[in-house]
Write an enzyme that holds these catalytic residues in place. Structure first.
Site, PDB file in Angstrom:
ATOM      1  N   HIS A  21      44.780  49.735  44.020  1.00  0.00           N
ATOM      2  CA  HIS A  21      46.065  49.539  44.690  1.00  0.00           C
ATOM      3  C   HIS A  21      47.127  50.348  43.945  1.00  0.00           C
ATOM      4  O   HIS A  21      46.824  51.015  42.946  1.00  0.00           O
ATOM      5  CB  HIS A  21      46.413  48.050  44.815  1.00  0.00           C
ATOM      6  CG  HIS A  21      46.492  47.297  43.509  1.00  0.00           C
ATOM      7  ND1 HIS A  21      47.286  47.690  42.462  1.00  0.00           N
ATOM      8  CD2 HIS A  21      45.862  46.172  43.091  1.00  0.00           C
ATOM      9  CE1 HIS A  21      47.169  46.834  41.467  1.00  0.00           C
ATOM     10  NE2 HIS A  21      46.290  45.911  41.815  1.00  0.00           N
ATOM     11  N   HIS A  24      47.426  50.269  40.039  1.00  0.00           N
ATOM     12  CA  HIS A  24      46.496  51.112  39.276  1.00  0.00           C
ATOM     13  C   HIS A  24      46.968  52.570  39.322  1.00  0.00           C
ATOM     14  O   HIS A  24      46.950  53.277  38.317  1.00  0.00           O
ATOM     15  CB  HIS A  24      45.087  51.039  39.856  1.00  0.00           C
ATOM     16  CG  HIS A  24      44.539  49.643  39.956  1.00  0.00           C
ATOM     17  ND1 HIS A  24      44.158  49.086  41.148  1.00  0.00           N
ATOM     18  CD2 HIS A  24      44.334  48.693  39.015  1.00  0.00           C
ATOM     19  CE1 HIS A  24      43.718  47.843  40.938  1.00  0.00           C
ATOM     20  NE2 HIS A  24      43.820  47.589  39.645  1.00  0.00           N
ATOM     21  N   CYS A 130      38.307  32.805  31.267  1.00  0.00           N
ATOM     22  CA  CYS A 130      38.733  33.173  32.632  1.00  0.00           C
ATOM     23  C   CYS A 130      37.994  34.434  33.026  1.00  0.00           C
ATOM     24  O   CYS A 130      38.151  35.478  32.384  1.00  0.00           O
ATOM     25  CB  CYS A 130      40.241  33.409  32.700  1.00  0.00           C
ATOM     26  SG  CYS A 130      40.724  34.138  34.292  1.00  0.00           S
ATOM     27  N   CYS A 133      40.303  37.396  34.105  1.00  0.00           N
ATOM     28  CA  CYS A 133      40.840  38.175  32.970  1.00  0.00           C
ATOM     29  C   CYS A 133      39.712  38.711  32.098  1.00  0.00           C
ATOM     30  O   CYS A 133      39.952  39.556  31.250  1.00  0.00           O
ATOM     31  CB  CYS A 133      41.713  37.303  32.067  1.00  0.00           C
ATOM     32  SG  CYS A 133      43.187  36.630  32.804  1.00  0.00           S
ATOM     33  N   CYS A 156      43.929  29.339  34.920  1.00  0.00           N
ATOM     34  CA  CYS A 156      44.500  30.437  34.138  1.00  0.00           C
ATOM     35  C   CYS A 156      45.895  30.733  34.699  1.00  0.00           C
ATOM     36  O   CYS A 156      46.080  30.790  35.914  1.00  0.00           O
ATOM     37  CB  CYS A 156      43.583  31.643  34.293  1.00  0.00           C
ATOM     38  SG  CYS A 156      44.364  33.205  33.939  1.00  0.00           S
ATOM     39  N   HIS A 159      45.682  34.140  36.860  1.00  0.00           N
ATOM     40  CA  HIS A 159      44.931  34.181  38.118  1.00  0.00           C
ATOM     41  C   HIS A 159      45.070  32.925  38.976  1.00  0.00           C
ATOM     42  O   HIS A 159      44.596  32.910  40.111  1.00  0.00           O
ATOM     43  CB  HIS A 159      43.450  34.454  37.838  1.00  0.00           C
ATOM     44  CG  HIS A 159      43.201  35.874  37.436  1.00  0.00           C
ATOM     45  ND1 HIS A 159      43.290  36.303  36.135  1.00  0.00           N
ATOM     46  CD2 HIS A 159      42.927  36.968  38.175  1.00  0.00           C
ATOM     47  CE1 HIS A 159      43.056  37.598  36.091  1.00  0.00           C
ATOM     48  NE2 HIS A 159      42.834  38.034  37.309  1.00  0.00           N
ATOM     49  N   LYS A 306      53.986  40.023  40.655  1.00  0.00           N
ATOM     50  CA  LYS A 306      53.111  41.135  40.310  1.00  0.00           C
ATOM     51  C   LYS A 306      52.199  41.397  41.501  1.00  0.00           C
ATOM     52  O   LYS A 306      51.548  40.478  41.990  1.00  0.00           O
ATOM     53  CB  LYS A 306      52.269  40.779  39.089  1.00  0.00           C
ATOM     54  CG  LYS A 306      51.343  41.901  38.685  1.00  0.00           C
ATOM     55  CD  LYS A 306      50.478  41.536  37.492  1.00  0.00           C
ATOM     56  CE  LYS A 306      49.527  42.672  37.167  1.00  0.00           C
ATOM     57  NZ  LYS A 306      48.248  42.250  36.635  1.00  0.00           N
ATOM     58  N   LYS A 309      45.645  42.363  44.434  1.00  0.00           N
ATOM     59  CA  LYS A 309      44.770  42.186  45.582  1.00  0.00           C
ATOM     60  C   LYS A 309      44.431  40.717  45.760  1.00  0.00           C
ATOM     61  O   LYS A 309      44.398  40.213  46.866  1.00  0.00           O
ATOM     62  CB  LYS A 309      43.475  42.976  45.360  1.00  0.00           C
ATOM     63  CG  LYS A 309      43.619  44.461  45.523  1.00  0.00           C
ATOM     64  CD  LYS A 309      43.769  44.866  46.969  1.00  0.00           C
ATOM     65  CE  LYS A 309      42.409  44.927  47.647  1.00  0.00           C
ATOM     66  NZ  LYS A 309      42.507  45.556  48.963  1.00  0.00           N
TER      67      LYS A 309
HETATM   68  N1  MSP Z   1      39.334  46.852  32.915  1.00  0.00           N
HETATM   69  C1  MSP Z   1      40.541  46.392  32.307  1.00  0.00           C
HETATM   70  C2  MSP Z   1      41.083  47.430  31.333  1.00  0.00           C
HETATM   71  C3  MSP Z   1      40.125  47.848  30.267  1.00  0.00           C
HETATM   72  S1  MSP Z   1      40.774  49.099  29.262  1.00  0.00           S
HETATM   73  C4  MSP Z   1      39.731  49.185  27.984  1.00  0.00           C
HETATM   74  C5  MSP Z   1      41.596  46.110  33.368  1.00  0.00           C
HETATM   75  N2  MSP Z   1      41.414  46.693  34.537  1.00  0.00           N
HETATM   76  S2  MSP Z   1      42.339  46.493  35.806  1.00  0.00           S
HETATM   77  O1  MSP Z   1      41.725  47.315  36.811  1.00  0.00           O
HETATM   78  O2  MSP Z   1      42.486  45.111  36.099  1.00  0.00           O
HETATM   79  O3  MSP Z   1      43.764  46.982  35.468  1.00  0.00           O
HETATM   80  C6  MSP Z   1      43.969  48.254  34.968  1.00  0.00           C
HETATM   81  C7  MSP Z   1      45.423  48.550  34.828  1.00  0.00           C
HETATM   82  O4  MSP Z   1      46.136  48.449  36.052  1.00  0.00           O
HETATM   83  C8  MSP Z   1      46.113  47.617  33.841  1.00  0.00           C
HETATM   84  O5  MSP Z   1      46.870  48.390  32.946  1.00  0.00           O
HETATM   85  C9  MSP Z   1      46.992  46.788  34.704  1.00  0.00           C
HETATM   86  O6  MSP Z   1      48.109  46.307  34.085  1.00  0.00           O
HETATM   87  C10 MSP Z   1      47.351  47.808  35.791  1.00  0.00           C
HETATM   88  N3  MSP Z   1      47.877  47.094  36.913  1.00  0.00           N
HETATM   89  C11 MSP Z   1      47.228  46.208  37.719  1.00  0.00           C
HETATM   90  N4  MSP Z   1      48.140  45.675  38.577  1.00  0.00           N
HETATM   91  C12 MSP Z   1      49.379  46.199  38.327  1.00  0.00           C
HETATM   92  C13 MSP Z   1      50.638  46.099  38.906  1.00  0.00           C
HETATM   93  N5  MSP Z   1      50.890  45.284  39.905  1.00  0.00           N
HETATM   94  N6  MSP Z   1      51.627  46.883  38.407  1.00  0.00           N
HETATM   95  C14 MSP Z   1      51.422  47.791  37.403  1.00  0.00           C
HETATM   96  N7  MSP Z   1      50.247  47.902  36.841  1.00  0.00           N
HETATM   97  C15 MSP Z   1      49.238  47.041  37.219  1.00  0.00           C
HETATM   98  O7  MSP Z   1      42.533  45.386  33.084  1.00  0.00           O
END
Ligand code: MSP
Length: 539
Positions: A21, A24, A130, A133, A156, A159, A306, A309
């Protein structure tokens, strides 16, 4: 940073339990803009991104979809995560998957070393976990749900789903032994964790006392096997964090490793603890340098929360790029949100900035200047005559913009860097309005002095565009390539990618005699009804 220095920047690796999304994509774009800036400056740059594929969360998603975890990960990587890079125009140098052989062997090697050196012991973990997380939880991280499906259960805070109670024989990493060294790190390297709000939280967390970390699981098997006990798999975060070094030759290519590591790490603030506490402790235990810095950026909020999905507020990046294009996506998120703070996304704001700043501000400036060079000088950039105070002001604005932007990029203040460059867009627009080249052109037919004045004005504007193409190329790479081609700059100066960004403020680089060519609108007008359709209620 002097040219030629090594600049290694990494994004977190993304979970493949779902499709990307815009949250990311936000991290990806920020890392890419910084990497492109450094590359354009001639620094020895490396941008790493990738996917996090082990652990219970992925395994459960795969099972729910009736396939094995590796098949599931392959599908998501091929169909969603790799295509994302093209959607938002990321120029990464590598893409690591935690299921890569190079990564799995590096994790085993690293863990064995910690084991051999006495940093690992066997114990029993009893507590909460969790899966969302993929994190062991303390009672403070939980709350009792008051209503809804999980009323009465411990959930959590992130979540809002029940945590699981674990009682397992595990291997532990003696993380508590690194508490003092970590505090010393935060003290002596003030910018190790940024921004300040995240730094304060991390320091307070470590001061309150560090426990040891459970680093293995035995109740499921989707992970890297613990080398000395194959009944356990490595805890997914311990595995994932190592991607930053397994991708640059840790243990197999010392030269490459020394050339790249340590990295600048961009992470969402929700995962700053993993990167600013666990990760440096792991590196210290292995006798390796810690990251250059860890920057915890803010969240994209939708409806004040925040975006995620799981809470059904996810917006796919292509919903935006299909209408506005990848340059606008990149520009909007980098410009509209102060990097490090949360930012609310709205279609209205995106559409308004697109029109005012990209289409009317920058795009229009480019089209007008190219059109006037075509019309008044048969498409050949004229040599400037005598300069007046107005031209000197443009040159000064440019020099200041370059200096300010470079310093801002060094602090990872991407929004400030763009704002600094934009002073030149605004100045040039004002300059053209004031100088009225169309009026000068009318007088020029009879008066050679006016003809020279017209040449000076249009050279100044074209040279300003030359600098803007270079300075904005990290943010809007597609539009600046088009502009570079239209300015005919390549013949005299070479490819846009070869223009040193830190010297882009030196006046007079664009050669008089360069031949401009037609420029289609860099940011075409968009029907304002269109954008609300794909995103629905996202405003
Ligand atoms: N797999 C772990 C990271 C491991 S790094 C050794 C993870 N993955 S994630 O796919 O859930 O998230 C990856 C990144 O996307 C994180 O930095 C997370 O904060 C960012 N974001 C996910 N949702 C977000 C928003 N709504 N806004 C900004 N960034 C966000 O965590």
């Amino acid at each position: 940073m002097p040219a030629g220095d090594s600049f290694y920047i990494a994004t977190p690796i993304f979970y493949v339990n779902d499709v990307p999304h815009i949250g990311h994509a936000y991290t990806e774009v920020a890392a890419d803009v910084l990497a492109r800036w450094h590359r354009q400056a001639g620094d020895d740059t490396w941008l790493l991104t990738g996917t996090d594929e082990h652990g219970q969360k992925i395994q459960r998603t795969a099972v729910a979809n009736g396939v094995g975890p590796k098949a599931w990960a392959d599908k998501l990587v091929e169909e969603s995560w790799i295509p994302l890079l093209e959607t938002i125009d990321i120029r990464n140098d590598d893409f690591i998957r935690t299921t890569d052989e190079r990564h799995e062997t590096a994790v085993a090697r690293f863990l064995q070393k910690l084991h051999d050196d006495g940093h690992i012991y066997e114990g029993e973990y009893e507590g909460y976990y969790c899966v969302g997380c993929e994190e062991y939880k303390q009672p403070d991280d939980l709350l009792r749900a008051e209503d809804g499906d999980y009323a009465g259960e411990l959930v959590c805070r992130i979540h809002s789903r029940p945590v699981e109670v674990l009682k397992e024989k595990n291997y532990f990493f003696r993380m508590s032994a690194f508490q003092d060294r970590l505090l010393e790190l935060y003290e002596t390297q003030r910018d190790f964790v940024q921004p300040e709000s995240v730094r304060n939280e991390i320091v307070a967390f470590v001061r309150s006392g560090l426990s040891d970390l459970s680093i293995s699981r035995s109740s499921f098997d989707w992970g890297i096997k613990v080398p000395w006990d194959e009944t356990h798999v490595v805890y997914v975060w311990f595995d994932a964090l190592l991607n930053y070094i397994s991708a640059v030759g840790y243990g197999v290519d010392d030269e490459e490793f020394a050339r790249r590591w340590p990295a600048v790490q961009l992470v969402g603030k929700d995962i700053a603890r993993f990167h600013a506490v666990i990760w440096p402790a792991m590196l210290m235990a292995a006798g390796l340098p810690v990251s250059r810095r860890v920057f915890g950026h803010g969240w994209l909020l939708v409806g004040g929360e925040k975006m995620s999905k799981s809470k059904l507020t996810g917006i796919a990046p292509h919903q935006i790029t299909d209408t506005f294009g990848s340059d606008a996506f990149r520009y909007y998120f980098m410009r509209a949100i102060s990097f490090g703070q949360d930012g609310s996304f709205s279609w209205e704001d995106l559409a308004a900035r697109y029109q005012a700043e990209l289409a009317n501000g920058f795009g229009n400036l480019a089209s007008r200047v190219v059109a006037m060079v075509t019309r008044y000088f048969d498409g050949v950039v004229p040599a400037a005559g005598e300069t007046t105070e107005a031209e000197v002001r443009i040159q000064e604005t440019l020099r200041t913009a370059v200096r300010t932007a470079d310093r801002a990029m060094d602090r990872l203040a991407i929004h400030e860097a763009i704002a600094a460059v934009w002073t030149l867009v605004d100045e040039l627009n004002g300059y053209i309005t004031e100088q009225e080249p169309w009026a000068v052109a009318k007088r020029a037919a009879e008066d050679p002095a006016e003809r020279e004045r017209l040449a000076t004005i249009l050279y100044t504007a074209a040279e300003g565009l030359r600098a803007l193409a270079v300075l904005l190329s990290p943010v809007v790479p597609k539009a600046t390539e088009k502009l570079w081609a239209a300015l005919g700059a390549e013949t005299g100066l070479g490819a846009l990618a070869e223009q040193p960004i830190r010297e882009s403020g030196d006046w007079g680089r664009l050669l008089a005699g360069s031949r401009v060519s037609a420029l289609e609108a860099l940011f075409p007008r968009i029907e304002l009804e269109a954008p609300s359709a794909p995103g629905g209620s996202a405003a």
